[in-house]
Design a protein around this motif. Structure first.
Motif, PDB file in Angstrom:
ATOM      1  N   LYS A 179       0.831  -1.200   0.000  1.00  0.00           N
ATOM      2  CA  LYS A 179       0.000   0.000   0.000  1.00  0.00           C
ATOM      3  C   LYS A 179       0.870   1.256   0.000  1.00  0.00           C
ATOM      4  N   ILE A 180       0.298   2.340  -0.513  1.00  0.00           N
ATOM      5  CA  ILE A 180       0.913   3.646  -0.365  1.00  0.00           C
ATOM      6  C   ILE A 180       0.419   4.213   0.959  1.00  0.00           C
ATOM      7  N   VAL A 181       1.343   4.627   1.826  1.00  0.00           N
ATOM      8  CA  VAL A 181       0.934   5.222   3.094  1.00  0.00           C
ATOM      9  C   VAL A 181       1.446   6.651   3.151  1.00  0.00           C
ATOM     10  N   ILE A 182       0.537   7.591   3.374  1.00  0.00           N
ATOM     11  CA  ILE A 182       0.926   8.987   3.469  1.00  0.00           C
ATOM     12  C   ILE A 182       0.605   9.463   4.868  1.00  0.00           C
ATOM     13  N   VAL A 183       1.640   9.906   5.600  1.00  0.00           N
ATOM     14  CA  VAL A 183       1.442  10.190   7.011  1.00  0.00           C
ATOM     15  C   VAL A 183       1.848  11.619   7.370  1.00  0.00           C
ATOM     16  N   VAL A 184       0.882  12.352   7.926  1.00  0.00           N
ATOM     17  CA  VAL A 184       1.142  13.699   8.433  1.00  0.00           C
ATOM     18  C   VAL A 184       1.672  13.545   9.841  1.00  0.00           C
ATOM     19  N   THR A 185       2.815  14.141  10.151  1.00  0.00           N
ATOM     20  CA  THR A 185       3.367  13.887  11.475  1.00  0.00           C
ATOM     21  C   THR A 185       4.388  14.917  11.941  1.00  0.00           C
ATOM     22  N   HIS A 186       4.451  15.096  13.271  1.00  0.00           N
ATOM     23  CA  HIS A 186       5.566  15.820  13.892  1.00  0.00           C
ATOM     24  C   HIS A 186       6.456  14.810  14.595  1.00  0.00           C
ATOM     25  N   ASP A 187       6.062  13.551  14.572  1.00  0.00           N
ATOM     26  CA  ASP A 187       6.741  12.515  15.351  1.00  0.00           C
ATOM     27  C   ASP A 187       8.004  12.069  14.611  1.00  0.00           C
ATOM     28  N   PRO A 188       9.197  12.213  15.258  1.00  0.00           N
ATOM     29  CA  PRO A 188      10.444  11.885  14.539  1.00  0.00           C
ATOM     30  C   PRO A 188      10.486  10.444  14.050  1.00  0.00           C
ATOM     31  N   MET A 189       9.955   9.508  14.842  1.00  0.00           N
ATOM     32  CA  MET A 189      10.007   8.109  14.437  1.00  0.00           C
ATOM     33  C   MET A 189       9.186   7.867  13.167  1.00  0.00           C
ATOM     34  N   LEU A 190       7.962   8.363  13.150  1.00  0.00           N
ATOM     35  CA  LEU A 190       7.110   8.144  11.977  1.00  0.00           C
ATOM     36  C   LEU A 190       7.672   8.886  10.760  1.00  0.00           C
ATOM     37  N   ALA A 191       8.150  10.117  10.971  1.00  0.00           N
ATOM     38  CA  ALA A 191       8.683  10.897   9.848  1.00  0.00           C
ATOM     39  C   ALA A 191       9.884  10.192   9.237  1.00  0.00           C
ATOM     40  N   LEU A 192      10.725   9.585  10.091  1.00  0.00           N
ATOM     41  CA  LEU A 192      11.941   8.945   9.571  1.00  0.00           C
ATOM     42  C   LEU A 192      11.686   7.523   9.079  1.00  0.00           C
ATOM     43  N   MET A 193      10.555   6.920   9.441  1.00  0.00           N
ATOM     44  CA  MET A 193      10.193   5.624   8.850  1.00  0.00           C
ATOM     45  C   MET A 193       9.786   5.811   7.385  1.00  0.00           C
ATOM     46  N   ALA A 194       9.391   7.043   7.026  1.00  0.00           N
ATOM     47  CA  ALA A 194       9.017   7.338   5.640  1.00  0.00           C
ATOM     48  C   ALA A 194      10.273   7.395   4.771  1.00  0.00           C
ATOM     49  N   ALA A 195      10.157   6.974   3.520  1.00  0.00           N
ATOM     50  CA  ALA A 195      11.295   7.014   2.598  1.00  0.00           C
ATOM     51  C   ALA A 195      11.582   8.457   2.181  1.00  0.00           C
ATOM     52  N   ARG A 196      10.496   9.238   2.036  1.00  0.00           N
ATOM     53  CA  ARG A 196      10.641  10.659   1.685  1.00  0.00           C
ATOM     54  C   ARG A 196       9.646  11.454   2.508  1.00  0.00           C
TER      55      ARG A 196
END
Ligand SMILES: Nc1nc2c(ncn2[C@@H]2O[C@H](COP(=O)(O)OP(=O)(O)OP(=O)(O)O)[C@@H](O)[C@H]2O)c(=O)[nH]1
Ligand SMILES: [Mg+2]
Ligand SMILES: [Zn+2]
Lengths: 232, 254
Positions: free
Chosen positions: B187-204
């Motif tokens: 799936k494509i997952v698009i996540v709005v976040t201020h959380d460093p862990m979630l932001a850095l789990m994203a490829a971009r």
């Protein structure tokens, strides 16, 4: 002239959505006029006024607001014509859930608030079941799953309607509704109601204030559902 | 599960009507994309554009393409064909129904089997420390329980190829596991976040400012290393929370 009748319970977001729709209609070169019908009081006309379009208010007072709307539809259309409009947008009060003020040759829009829960579509009656378009508002406050369950309930009671998810704050859905209005038919003479208003005249309608059952006449319904005509 | 499409975001305008610097972003199946930026900068607006598959008809003027073309009207509105599932900021249910009835009705609205409700509850209970019972009224669920249930519902019932997540970090739920669950099966997952862990789990991650997409940052090897560290800390915090909840004594620094 096109006629759009927008109905829905109090505070469901009718005016908020309509304000966004009007902006799109005007941008596309249409000439909308608005009539707001309410029971006792409204300030919706001031909100519409800011868009610099013809606006008029009708207060139903002692009359059923839907009956009032129906009785005055011809006059509203004449007024809109005289104002040079080509679309009459009629926002109703929609309090009487037994009646629905939709003529056959209009675009009937029912505005319903999803935060009132998925049982609401079952309670709204002809206002919802005879509408062409059902606009679901306030979806920003609930989850997507809740919106989808609500939509399913709407389609359960009105399988042929078009459901539009709109937002009165952001204007989501407004261009879709405007498109449907632009594609709608023109009104003609001899328009008729979609839903027959119920026969509901009783002695209370004519000023009886005594509560004891023996004083009442007319078409009367008991708690157990038994309905009869009592009187001459 | 629907086919796995490529999603393209075509740039529109910022809050002042000026064209945004990033003109096009292509997202492939299996990618996690972050959206970052100050509060009120327009992150949720971008999510909303994607959710309604905007066609230049929203305030931002953005256009969303599926496999390079405009989606048809039916794809935009019918839940049975919906390409996009959304986990929103709203943490609580308002519907006056119990968990099981609600999930069954949701399955029906998506054209799925009603018995999937059991699987949703089971999965939700792996994401939260507070068990959810089928006959529990929706309105009494805690924030963490609601989030877990919504997450499991998206993974099992909605099962759309694109998942949008708005600020998941505010809830008492196992974030990393939730994200991995949602990102499963390409799936494509698009996540709005201020959380460093979630932001850095994203490829971009897309950077938003004043309503505009101003930059795209690719997560570096160093950032991925930092992310692994955060995951360790996060798991440690989660286990401490469980210890406290059980009424046990915290022993050492582990
Ligand atoms: N969160 C949210 N609030 C909304 C939405 N649409 C309308 N509202 C709010 O709901 C309240 C009532 O909206 P109105 O547009 O005045 O509702 P109405 O149906 O015209 O009300 P009456 O004419 O009095 O029957 C206002 O405070 C709006 O700001 C929406 O989509 N989301
Ligand atoms: Mg109003
Ligand atoms: Zn009536």
């Amino acid at each position: 002239m096109k006629l759009v009748v927008l109905a829905g319970t109090q505070g469901s977001g009718k005016t908020s959505v309509l304000l966004h729709v009007i902006k799109v209609l005007v941008r596309d070169g249409n000439k909308p006029a608005v009539v707001k019908v309410d029971c006792l009081w409204t300030d919706d006309d001031q909100r519409f006024d800011r868009l610099n379009i013809p606006v008029r208010v009708g207060l139903a007072r002692d009359m059923c607001p839907d009956h009032f709307t129906i009785y005055n539809t011809e006059e509203m259309l004449k007024w809109a014509e005289a104002e040079g409009a080509d679309v009459l947008l009629n926002e109703t009060a929609g309090l009487c859930l037994r009646c629905a003020p939709y003529p056959d040759k209009c675009l009937a829009i029912c505005v319903i608030d999803v935060t009132t829960g998925p049982n609401t579509p079952l309670k709204v009656g002809p206002l919802l079941t005879t509408a062409d378009i059902v606009v679901m508002t306030k979806g920003d406050i609930v989850s997507q799953a809740e919106r989808e369950v609500f939509r399913e309930r709407v389609l359960d009671v009105n399988p042929d309607c078009m459901v539009v998810e709109a937002n009165g704050l952001t204007g989501k859905g407004a261009s879709e509704i405007a498109e449907l209005i632009e594609a709608g038919m023109n009104v003609c003479d001899n328009i008729v109601l979609r839903h027959t208003p119920p026969l509901a005249i009783c002695s209370l309608c004519t000023g009886e204030t005594r509560i004891a059952r023996k004083h009442h006449m007319g078409v009367l319904r008991q708690m157990d559902g038994f309905t009869e005509y009592r009187g001459e | 599960m629907n086919k796995k499409p490529i999603l393209t975001i075509l740039g529109g305008v910022d809050k002042d009507g000026v064209p945004e610097p990033i003109r096009s972003v292509e997202v492939s199946p299996g990618e996690i994309l972050g959206i970052v930026g100050p509060t009120g900068s327009g992150k949720s607006t971008l999510i909303a554009d994607i959710e309604q598959l905007a066609q230049g008809d929203t305030a931002t003027g953005r256009t969303i393409l599926i496999d390079g073309v405009k989606p048809d009207a039916c794809t935009r509105v019918d839940p049975r064909k919906k390409l996009v599932s959304q986990l929103s900021q709203n943490m609580h249910f308002l519907a006056d129904m119990n968990v099981e009835d609600f999930l069954q009705m949701h399955a029906r609205s998506r054209g799925k089997a009603e018995c999937l409700s059991e699987k949703v509850i089971e999965l939700a209970n792996t994401l939260t420390g507070e068990p959810i019972a089928p006959h529990c009224p929706l309105t009494v669920l805690s924030g963490g329980q609601s989030r877990s249930l919504m997450t499991a519902d998206i993974a099992v019932i909605s099962d759309s190829p694109v998942v949008l997540i708005d600020e998941i970090e505010n809830a008492g739920i196992k974030k990393q596991e939730a994200l991995e669950l949602l990102a499963g099966e390409g799936k494509i997952v698009i996540v709005v976040t201020h959380d460093p862990m979630l932001a850095l789990m994203a490829a971009r991650r897309i950077v938003i400012r004043n309503g505009a997409m101003t930059n795209i940052i690719t997560t570096s090897a160093n950032e991925q290393h930092v992310c692994n560290k955060i995951v360790e800390v996060d798991n440690w915090l989660m286990s401490l929370r469980e210890t406290i909840r059980r009424g046990d004594i915290v022993e050492d620094m582990a």
